[in-house]
Scaffold this active site. Structure first.
Site, short mmCIF file in Angstrom:
data_model
loop_
_atom_site.label_atom_id
_atom_site.label_comp_id
_atom_site.label_asym_id
_atom_site.label_seq_id
_atom_site.Cartn_x
_atom_site.Cartn_y
_atom_site.Cartn_z
N VAL A 185 -3.51 -2.92 -11.24
CA VAL A 185 -3.40 -4.21 -11.82
C VAL A 185 -3.77 -4.45 -13.17
O VAL A 185 -3.23 -5.17 -13.90
CB VAL A 185 -3.75 -5.20 -10.73
CG1 VAL A 185 -3.46 -6.80 -11.18
CG2 VAL A 185 -3.46 -4.86 -9.51
N GLU B 83 -5.67 -16.53 -7.67
CA GLU B 83 -4.40 -16.55 -6.90
C GLU B 83 -3.86 -15.04 -6.57
O GLU B 83 -3.17 -14.96 -5.56
CB GLU B 83 -3.38 -17.00 -7.98
CG GLU B 83 -1.88 -17.19 -7.42
CD GLU B 83 -2.10 -18.45 -6.50
OE1 GLU B 83 -1.96 -18.04 -5.26
OE2 GLU B 83 -1.99 -19.61 -6.81
N VAL C 29 -4.47 -13.33 -2.69
CA VAL C 29 -3.73 -13.42 -1.52
C VAL C 29 -2.28 -13.45 -1.81
O VAL C 29 -2.00 -14.08 -2.64
CB VAL C 29 -4.25 -14.74 -0.89
CG1 VAL C 29 -3.35 -15.18 0.46
CG2 VAL C 29 -5.90 -14.89 -0.72
N GLY D 136 -0.13 -11.69 -3.40
CA GLY D 136 0.09 -11.07 -4.64
C GLY D 136 0.57 -12.46 -5.52
O GLY D 136 -0.27 -13.22 -6.10
N GLY E 271 5.83 4.36 -2.00
CA GLY E 271 4.63 3.32 -2.91
C GLY E 271 4.39 2.29 -2.22
O GLY E 271 3.59 1.56 -2.71
N LYS F 205 -7.73 -11.83 3.73
CA LYS F 205 -7.06 -12.82 2.96
C LYS F 205 -6.77 -13.79 3.88
O LYS F 205 -6.87 -15.16 3.26
CB LYS F 205 -5.38 -12.20 2.88
CG LYS F 205 -5.38 -11.04 1.88
CD LYS F 205 -3.98 -10.21 1.96
CE LYS F 205 -4.07 -9.13 0.76
NZ LYS F 205 -2.92 -8.16 1.23
N1 LIG Z 1 -3.02 -2.90 -6.47
C1 LIG Z 1 -2.35 -3.92 -5.65
O1 LIG Z 1 -0.78 -4.13 -5.58
C2 LIG Z 1 -3.08 -5.31 -5.79
C3 LIG Z 1 -2.66 -6.32 -5.24
C4 LIG Z 1 -3.40 -7.54 -4.99
C5 LIG Z 1 -4.43 -7.59 -5.21
N2 LIG Z 1 -5.13 -6.57 -5.75
C6 LIG Z 1 -6.50 -6.24 -5.91
O2 LIG Z 1 -6.89 -6.10 -7.55
C7 LIG Z 1 -7.85 -5.32 -7.61
C8 LIG Z 1 -7.56 -4.16 -8.42
O3 LIG Z 1 -6.76 -3.13 -7.63
P1 LIG Z 1 -5.97 -2.05 -8.20
O4 LIG Z 1 -5.03 -1.59 -7.30
O5 LIG Z 1 -5.51 -2.38 -9.62
O6 LIG Z 1 -7.36 -0.86 -8.37
P2 LIG Z 1 -7.54 0.42 -8.71
O7 LIG Z 1 -5.94 0.81 -9.29
O8 LIG Z 1 -8.23 1.47 -7.99
O9 LIG Z 1 -8.31 0.36 -10.19
C9 LIG Z 1 -9.66 -0.24 -10.12
C10 LIG Z 1 -10.13 0.17 -11.51
O10 LIG Z 1 -11.39 -0.48 -11.62
C11 LIG Z 1 -12.45 0.64 -12.31
N3 LIG Z 1 -13.66 0.73 -11.63
C12 LIG Z 1 -13.84 1.01 -10.33
N4 LIG Z 1 -15.25 1.02 -9.94
C13 LIG Z 1 -15.69 0.63 -11.40
C14 LIG Z 1 -17.23 0.36 -11.70
N5 LIG Z 1 -18.36 0.71 -10.81
N6 LIG Z 1 -17.54 0.26 -12.89
C15 LIG Z 1 -16.22 -0.19 -13.82
N7 LIG Z 1 -15.10 0.04 -13.57
C16 LIG Z 1 -14.52 0.36 -12.13
C17 LIG Z 1 -11.57 1.76 -12.25
O11 LIG Z 1 -12.19 2.67 -13.27
P3 LIG Z 1 -11.51 3.94 -13.29
O12 LIG Z 1 -10.24 3.77 -14.01
O13 LIG Z 1 -12.60 4.75 -14.02
O14 LIG Z 1 -11.19 4.72 -12.23
C18 LIG Z 1 -10.07 1.39 -12.22
O15 LIG Z 1 -9.84 1.33 -13.63
C19 LIG Z 1 -8.69 -5.09 -6.30
O16 LIG Z 1 -9.67 -6.22 -5.85
C20 LIG Z 1 -7.36 -5.40 -5.35
O17 LIG Z 1 -7.69 -5.76 -4.07
C21 LIG Z 1 -4.44 -5.26 -5.72
#
Ligand SMILES: NC(=O)c1ccc[n+]([C@@H]2O[C@H](COP(=O)([O-])OP(=O)(O)OC[C@H]3O[C@@H](n4cnc5c(N)ncnc54)[C@H](OP(=O)(O)O)[C@@H]3O)[C@@H](O)[C@H]2O)c1
Length: 412
Positions: free
Chosen positions: A19, A118, A121, A123, A176, A194
């Protein structure tokens, strides 16, 4: 804002994963348009990951912090520190809000900053805004949600192909729609987080994820989907938050059957949808993509733009409804029994003693076994499960009974 006469609005980004990277890509592409709307031009002031950036430097150089790291620590500490420094926050972190929402919302109120979420929950489906703003004048009775796209895809696939759970999960991973580790999606925990947030907003009562009863879809058999089709029923993983009795609130996530007239019955594949019921408005359903980098990033950017304009905060919890565990529900019940006289009567006797009344029943023979599949009228869950335990102990049973909730409502 950066300085007098400067119309820059500096956005610090924590997290650059699925994201976060999509958000970093989206922001500059919309900066001119946002400047025309708000008079302020947003720009990225810094990015923090595990391997780059300094939180302190980003904080000092930002007007707003976008948190897209996920999880509890260190996200919680970063957000509290940023709010204490007077910065607005946008986050998509359902885990954090379902555990520490009250603490974070209180900090935002005390500091006079905005905390928007927003993307946490469903998306890009605007559930939070609708509950907080559009429906602020309605007394909400019940919210139903399909709030996990992975499980909705798997159940849709199982119903479409007759595949077992494991095969449909593998297909979701291939396309995916499921993570490499899908545990919290398929066991219902992601949806429970959520629903805790939705229930907090809809019923103005603090709800911690530990108060949400949840169950996943790992045990669902293709047979159940097939037999239930004979009753016109389709299966979804449904989150429910509803007022019960006098001053109670029940929040749960269960696989549940729906009749075709229910607004959530036609929500298929990786989509999310939320239905809000209130006497004043009857029923409103919102649906759309529930996850994905670009989709969630667009919800995050919407929050950033809102935070640049007028103040909005989550008001303190004004209600203290009791969180109730035992509620009334209708059930589908699947039994494999010995094909011998008197079995149906023994099952019926147990059901009658527990005041469980049968709405419809199907009986199918299979060699020396029979399958009894029934739907029962709404009954207190504790009574139904007591009956199920007694039935499981009957000598004529050939396998453990299986039960799935049925949502009785239809809006047609
Ligand atoms: N993916 C979805 O479709 C989706 C949908 C709705 C909500 N969300 C929410 O959005 C948020 C992000 O999700 P995501 O899927 O984008 O996660 P992700 O792909 O795992 O990315 C997490 C990012 O946070 C960084 N990170 C992790 N631990 C850290 C730390 N201790 N200090 C600094 N940076 C740190 C990671 O760094 P590195 O790059 O160094 O690993 C990475 O860049 C979550 O809360 C998730 O629940 C995601």
């Amino acid at each position: 804002m950066a300085a007098d006469g400067d119309n820059r609005f500096r956005v610090g980004l924590l997290g650059h994963g699925t994201v976060g990277a999509a958000f970093a890509d989206l922001l500059p592409r919309h900066a001119d348009r946002i400047a025309r709307i708000t008079g302020l031009r947003p720009e990225l002031s810094g990015v923090l990951t595990r391997s780059r950036g300094s939180f302190e430097e980003i904080l000092a150089g930002s007007d707003l912090i976008v948190e897209l790291i996920g999880g509890i620590d260190p996200a919680r500490e970063y957000l509290l520190t940023a709010m204490r420094a007077g910065k607005h926050i946008v986050t998509a972190n359902k885990q954090l809000l379902s555990h520490h929402g009250e603490e974070l919302w209180e900090e935002a109120r005390v500091r006079g900053v905005q905390l928007r979420f927003e993307g946490a929950v469903a998306g890009v489906v605007p559930v939070i805004r609708v509950l907080q703003e559009s429906l602020a004048g309605a007394t909400i009775d019940r919210v139903h949600g399909i709030v996990n796209g992975t499980t909705n895809f798997i159940l849709t696939e199982m119903a479409r192909t007759g595949e077992p759970f494991a095969g449909a999960l593998a297909e979701a991973q291939r396309l995916g729609y499921a993570e490499a580790d899908p545990t919290e999606d398929v066991n219902g925990k992601d949806a429970a987080a959520k629903m805790a947030i939705i229930a907090r907003l809809a019923f103005e009562t603090p709800v911690h994820i530990d108060q949400v009863r949840y169950e996943g879809i790992e045990h669902i058999q293709p047979d159940d989907l097939e037999y239930a089709r004979d009753f016109g029923l389709g299966l979804k993983l449904i989150g429910t938050a509803e007022r019960v009795g006098d001053g109670g609130l029940s929040v749960s996530v269960y696989p549940a059957f729906l009749y075709p007239g229910h607004p959530l019955a036609s929500v298929n594949g990786p989509f999310n949808a939320v239905t809000v019921e209130s006497e004043a408005i009857t029923e409103i359903t919102m649906s759309g993509p529930g996850a994905g980098g670009p989709q969630t990033a667009s919800a995050v950017l919407g929050d950033v733009i809102s935070a640049m304009i007028p103040p909005a905060s989550t008001p303190p919890a004004t209600e203290s409804l009791d969180i109730v565990g035992d509620v009334t529900s209708s059930f589908y019940l699947y039994l494999e029994v010995a094909d011998e006289p008197g079995v149906l009567a023994r099952v019926a006797d147990v059901l009658a003693r527990q005041q469980v009344s049968v709405k419809s029943v199907l009986q199918k023979g299979l060699d020396d076994q029979a399958r009894l599949v029934m739907v029962v009228h709404p009954v207190l869950e504790s009574r139904f499960f007591a009956a199920m335990r007694e039935i499981a102990a009957l000598s004529a049973m050939r396998a453990a009974p299986r039960a799935i909730r049925v949502i009785e409502e239809e809006f047609v």
